[in-house]
Motif scaffolding. Structure first.
Motif, PDB file in Angstrom:
ATOM      1  N   GLY A 277       1.733  -2.494  -5.519  1.00 15.91           N
ATOM      2  CA  GLY A 277       0.703  -1.764  -4.823  1.00 15.91           C
ATOM      3  C   GLY A 277      -0.350  -1.298  -5.804  1.00 15.91           C
ATOM      4  O   GLY A 277      -0.230  -1.502  -7.018  1.00 15.91           O
TER       5      GLY A 277
ATOM      6  N   VAL B 126       0.843  -1.184   0.000  1.00 20.08           N
ATOM      7  CA  VAL B 126       0.000   0.000   0.000  1.00 20.08           C
ATOM      8  C   VAL B 126       0.882   1.239   0.000  1.00 20.08           C
ATOM      9  O   VAL B 126       1.684   1.434   0.914  1.00 20.08           O
ATOM     10  CB  VAL B 126      -0.944   0.040   1.214  1.00 20.08           C
TER      11      VAL B 126
ATOM     12  N   CYS C 210       5.879   2.949   1.158  1.00 21.39           N
ATOM     13  CA  CYS C 210       5.231   1.702   0.770  1.00 21.39           C
ATOM     14  C   CYS C 210       5.186   0.787   1.988  1.00 21.39           C
ATOM     15  O   CYS C 210       6.221   0.510   2.600  1.00 21.39           O
ATOM     16  CB  CYS C 210       6.028   1.070  -0.374  1.00 21.39           C
TER      17      CYS C 210
END
Length: 117
Positions: free
Chosen positions: A108, A5, A22
């Protein structure tokens, strides 16, 4: 399956700075290479920066001297410091991690960076 993410995107004026990070849902202990990619509307995804487990970093010509990629840790494997941002940097930025064990490739879902002129 590990999920990544991204965070840190947003709206910034030309010449400003942003730092992208991240976060991994599970610890990644054997990263081989980590990178940031971006995709602008109507364009293909492109490599922005990459760094190996031995800390060898490479950059797209368009961001050299302005962006810096850094290794983090098992749960926050890579960051991207973006300075002197330009309107042409506007894009969705994606985190990518490739592991040495089994050669897994994680992505991601992106964070939007918008640079105003």
């Amino acid at each position: 399956q590990v999920q990544l993410v991204e965070s840190g995107g947003g709206l910034v004026q030309a010449g400003g700075s942003l730092r992208l990070s991240c976060v991994a849902s599970e610890s990644i202990f054997s990263p081989n290479a980590m990178g940031w990619y971006r995709q602008a509307p109507g364009k293909q995804r492109e490599l922005v920066a990459r760094i190996t487990s031995s800390d060898y970093a490479s950059y797209a010509d368009s961001v050299k001297g302005r962006f810096t990629i850094s290794r983090g840790n098992a749960k926050n494997p890579v960051t991207l410091q973006m300075n002197s941002l330009k309107p042409e940097d506007t894009a969705v930025y994606y985190c990518n991690v490739v592991t040495s064990r089994y050669g897994m490739d994680y992505w991601g879902k992106g964070t939007l960076v918008t640079v105003s002129s």
